[in-house]
Write an enzyme that holds these catalytic residues in place. Structure first.
Site, short mmCIF file in Angstrom:
data_model
loop_
_atom_site.label_atom_id
_atom_site.label_comp_id
_atom_site.label_asym_id
_atom_site.label_seq_id
_atom_site.Cartn_x
_atom_site.Cartn_y
_atom_site.Cartn_z
N ASP A 166 0.78 -1.23 0.00
CA ASP A 166 0.00 0.00 0.00
C ASP A 166 0.82 1.28 0.00
OD1 ASP A 166 0.86 -0.61 2.57
OD2 ASP A 166 -1.00 0.02 3.55
N ASP B 94 6.83 -3.51 -4.72
CA ASP B 94 7.02 -2.15 -4.19
C ASP B 94 7.62 -1.25 -5.27
OD1 ASP B 94 6.65 -2.76 -1.12
OD2 ASP B 94 8.06 -4.26 -1.86
N HIS C 190 5.80 -14.48 -3.89
CA HIS C 190 7.19 -14.71 -4.30
C HIS C 190 7.45 -16.19 -4.58
CE1 HIS C 190 8.47 -10.58 -3.65
NE2 HIS C 190 7.84 -10.62 -2.47
N GLU D 212 10.72 -16.39 0.07
CA GLU D 212 11.46 -15.26 -0.51
C GLU D 212 12.89 -15.30 0.05
OE1 GLU D 212 11.05 -10.39 -1.08
OE2 GLU D 212 9.80 -11.43 0.38
#
Length: 462
Positions: A50, A371, A313, A288
């Site tokens: 977010d 991200d 991932h 990950e």
């Protein structure tokens, strides 16, 4: 495919997926394949966070010019905070700091540098995962202090949705930590109210853009906590799901997996939640890591045993043949995040990414962006490009791109009726897109082709 072959058949030094995105981003943006992918309907983004999904331009060119933003900026650090008054004696209004700087452009560049992990010499700056994750976490400290002012918080989420919408993404599932959000008058919003803010922004966005299919929230707090804290998370999640049943998709735990506690520590609480809410959906970050037979890569085993809906991932999955078998049999989609895995030092050359083997063997996969704001990307197209050129192989063609777009709808948290409607919308957009490409090339339509991935939205044409 002519464009792809042209970009694929080059010296290794000139092949973007073989090198850091930090260095290759300008070259990618010049690529005809990338420009094609940008125009292409991409379905949904199912893995994005977010407060790091919007492009950094929004912070540098908009947020950093707003009133009541205070800063303390030194050669070694940047601290920003919205407030009616200076947080401390040595803080000054950012607009005043910019006006006093020798160059406004250099000042803004310093602000940008503080919000991204981009580096012109990444192998020296980030020789290992510890160093790059340290830089990554430092940015989030600044992000939380800057973006949690309510007006900015709302606008940042709008900008996130706008970035994806402009990149021809139709639907978003956002992972949110639900941070404390405040007004300048001291009003504080709790987590339930913050979730309602997300829903309100999503509904307003959809009214402005009726062809946008919507948003769902995955509540995703930090895994760097005790088992008792996770129990508290899940107590709140029960309330959240009851209050916003259609908006809240499910639950995840996030942050650097190697440093966080493994899923097995939280199994009793997670099993209890499933007993209380049999339809609960988990979307666990798992695997990950580069380590094998560690607690981190064994999160993959526990995620599957907890009946996760998707795996975030899943980088270490090729070290677990039985997990691979279960994922394929059950249709548990792996959320591939190519650029994130590269810049956070899991893999340097994306040709060596485990996702290449998963793509070759028809595993359930979707492409995520993770991200993108932290590496100055925007939307989903950069990750699609890296996967298509670096992981999918020379002969993977338009059908691969289309299947990945279809997968993103099929493996979303939408209801079955919503999925059918979304697939129909995707089919319409796809045919329109292909028609536009055909007209630009002076053709009268794509040649029919067969596909082993045929499904309800495939026509006889790509």
């Amino acid at each position: 495919m002519e464009w792809k072959r042209h970009e694929y058949n080059v010296a290794e030094a000139d092949f973007p997926p073989a090198h850091s995105f930090f260095l290759m981003k300008p070259r990618i943006e010049q690529s005809r394949v990338f420009q094609f992918i940008k125009r292409m309907p991409k379905g949904a983004v199912l893995h994005a966070h977010d407060l790091s999904a919007a492009n950094t331009d929004f912070i540098v060119k908009d947020v950093a010019y707003r009133d009541h933003l205070w800063g303390r900026i030194t050669p070694d650090s940047v601290n920003l905070r919205f407030s009616l008054e200076a947080p401390a004696a040595d803080w000054k209004l950012v607009n005043e700091l910019r006006a006093a700087a020798p160059s406004a452009e250099a000042f803004d560049a310093r602000i940008r540098e503080a919000f991204v992990i981009c580096n012109s010499n990444p192998h020296v700056a980030y020789p290992d995962q510890a160093s790059v994750w340290h830089a990554f976490d430092q940015r989030f400290t600044l992000i939380f202090s800057t973006l949690t002012f309510a007006g900015v918080f709302r606008d940042y989420f709008w900008r996130t949705l706008q970035d994806y919408y402009e990149d021809n993404v139709m639907y978003v599932e956002i992972r949110g930590v639900l941070p404390p959000v405040f007004e300048l008058d001291g009003t504080q919003y709790d987590q339930m109210q913050v979730a309602a803010i997300y829903q309100e922004v999503a509904e307003r966005f959809k009214k402005v853009h009726p062809d946008f299919l919507g948003v769902r929230l995955i509540y995703a707090p930090s895994r760097h906590v005790s088992a008792s804290q996770v129990r508290e998370y899940l107590v709140f999640f029960r309330k959240l799901k009851k209050a916003l049943p259609d908006f809240v998709a499910g639950f995840d735990l996030v942050a650097h997996e190697d440093d966080g506690n493994p899923l097995i520590d939280f199994v009793p609480a997670l099993l209890q939640l499933r007993q209380d809410l049999p339809d609960v959906k988990y979307f666990f970050h798992a695997g990950e890591t580069n380590w094998e037979q560690s607690s981190t890569d064994e999160n993959l085993v526990d995620a599957v045993m907890l009946n996760t809906t998707r795996i975030g991932h899943g980088y270490a999955i090729d070290k677990h043949p039985m997990v691979m078998e279960a994922v394929k049999k059950r249709g548990i989609a792996i959320e591939l995040n190519p650029i994130s895995n590269q810049v956070l030092n899991l893999v340097q050359d994306l040709r060596n990414h485990p996702g290449a083997a998963l793509l070759a063997d028809d595993y359930p996969l979707v492409i995520g962006s993770d991200d993108p704001g932290l590496w100055d990307a925007k939307g989903l197209s950069y990750d699609f490009y890296e996967a298509f050129l670096g992981m999918a192989g020379l002969k993977a063609d338009l059908r691969t791109l289309k299947q990945l777009a279809i997968n993103s709808i099929q493996y979303s948290a939408m209801g079955e009726v919503e999925k059918e409607e979304a697939l129909a919308a995707l089919a319409t957009r796809w045919q329109r897109f292909i028609g536009e490409v055909d007209r630009e090339r002076g053709t009268r339509g794509a040649r029919p082709c067969s596909s082993e991935h045929d499904n309800s939205i495939h026509s006889t044409e790509a």
